[in-house]
Design an enzyme around this catalytic site. Structure first.
Site, mmCIF file in Angstrom:
data_model
loop_
_atom_site.group_PDB
_atom_site.id
_atom_site.type_symbol
_atom_site.label_atom_id
_atom_site.label_comp_id
_atom_site.label_asym_id
_atom_site.label_seq_id
_atom_site.Cartn_x
_atom_site.Cartn_y
_atom_site.Cartn_z
ATOM 1 N N ALA A 1 0.854 -1.197 0.000
ATOM 2 C CA ALA A 1 0.000 0.000 0.000
ATOM 3 C C ALA A 1 0.884 1.238 0.000
ATOM 4 O O ALA A 1 1.948 1.249 0.630
ATOM 5 C CB ALA A 1 -0.881 -0.003 1.243
ATOM 6 N N LYS A 2 0.450 2.270 -0.709
ATOM 7 C CA LYS A 2 1.145 3.553 -0.581
ATOM 8 C C LYS A 2 0.445 4.265 0.572
ATOM 9 O O LYS A 2 -0.469 5.068 0.381
ATOM 10 C CB LYS A 2 1.072 4.339 -1.891
ATOM 11 C CG LYS A 2 1.993 5.559 -1.895
ATOM 12 C CD LYS A 2 2.149 6.127 -3.293
ATOM 13 C CE LYS A 2 2.765 7.515 -3.260
ATOM 14 N NZ LYS A 2 4.122 7.566 -2.701
ATOM 15 N N ALA A 3 0.855 3.867 1.758
ATOM 16 C CA ALA A 3 0.163 4.268 2.979
ATOM 17 C C ALA A 3 1.069 5.164 3.822
ATOM 18 O O ALA A 3 2.296 4.965 3.860
ATOM 19 C CB ALA A 3 -0.219 3.023 3.778
#
Ligand code: PMP
Length: 296
Positions: free
Chosen positions: A158-160
């Site tokens: 995830a680009k979290a």
């Protein structure tokens, strides 16, 4: 070099379906996304008024939300359209754009199923100019003191927001030591990526890049792999040990913001940006232009 603070600019931010004056795009301090990093985002760039690979960014944003166990309450078509509206409303041609989704403030404890998911999209001017000559001098990297964690310990696909905690710490330490950025190893000790960009190494016509099994498989990374193959390079994705860096001649980073950035140094390892860097810097700049097809 502090510029105008990010909350003190003119313009419009798309916020849950409406255009809001820039300074009014606020949220409450008791927001789940702030306390528990339940937040995912994209970094995308517009060139000549069009967001490069917009649908891929939108799909990654939606996928990042799902990995964090939430659904962004807008479809991919709606998000793409909202991104276009943000560019038009702010009269931007060459811009950096930041869609961000987060859990709101209905409750503030670890479980958050009742919390509303919000989406905002901001964009600001980011000219695409740069001189290839300047860029080809290469930037200086040092090793990060932090490691990319195992996929069993964090949702690494995830680009979290939460994944950037160690990136900020690594970047601060690198900058304090006079470097432009830090290169991170992964939990096994293999070369992983920089704090906001992927990394590639070159020897002759062979390009080698780490297998993205515990870090972001960047959209720029995939684009550049295609461009490199089209330019006659072989591209191998494999695990790379840090001591192998002595065997490569060139090194570069890829990312939406970094584009293709040649690297002159990773701590004790030196590189000379050459033919591969020059070819891919230029090929990428051509690739991102919206009128590329018409110009060919
Ligand atoms: N790794 C990290 C940690 C990043 O923040 C980025 C930038 N989004 C990348 C790699 C490159 O991804 P992309 O090419 O999709 O911008």
């Amino acid at each position: 070099m502090a510029g105008v603070p990010m909350d003190q600019r003119d313009g419009w931010i798309w916020y849950n379906g409406e255009m809001v004056p820039w300074r009014d795009a606020k949220l409450h301090v008791l927001t789940h996304g702030l306390h528990y990093a339940s937040s995912v985002f994209e970094g995308q760039r517009a060139y000549g008024g069009e967001v490069f690979k917009l649908r891929e960014h939108t799909e990654r944003l939606i996928a990042s939300g799902k990995i964090l166990d939430f659904d962004i309450p807008f479809t991919a078509d709606q998000i793409d359209e909202a991104c276009r509206q943000v560019l038009a409303k702010n009269e931007l041609e060459d811009a950096y754009m930041r869609p961000i989704a987060w859990r709101g403030s209905e409750t503030i404890s670890v479980p958050a199923r009742e919390n509303k998911v919000h989406l905002a999209i901001a964009a600001w001017q980011w000219p695409s100019y740069f001189s290839p000559e300047e860029r080809l001098k290469g930037i200086r990297l040092t090793w990060s003191q932090w490691k990319r964690p195992s996929p069993e310990t964090i949702p690494c696909k995830a680009k979290a927001a939460g994944l950037y905690m160690i990136c900020t710490l690594s970047k601060h330490a690198a900058m304090d030591a006079g470097y432009a950025d830090a290169l991170m190893l992964d939990y096994r000790g293999y070369v992983a990526e920089a704090t906001g960009a992927n990394v590639f190494f070159v020897k002759g016509k062979e390009i080698t890049t780490p297998t993205p099994d515990c870090f972001l498989d960047g959209i720029t990374r995939r684009t550049v792999i295609g461009l490199a193959k089209a330019a006659g390079y072989s591209v191998t994705e494999r695990h790379i040990k840090p001591e192998e860096l002595s065997e490569f001649d060139e090194c570069f980073l890829t990312g939406t913001a970094a584009e293709v950035t040649p690297v002159a140094e990773v701590s004790e390892y030196k590189f000379t940006p050459g033919e591969a860097c020059r070819t891919l810097v230029e090929a990428y700049m051509t690739e991102v232009q919206p009128n590329k097809a018409a110009a060919e």
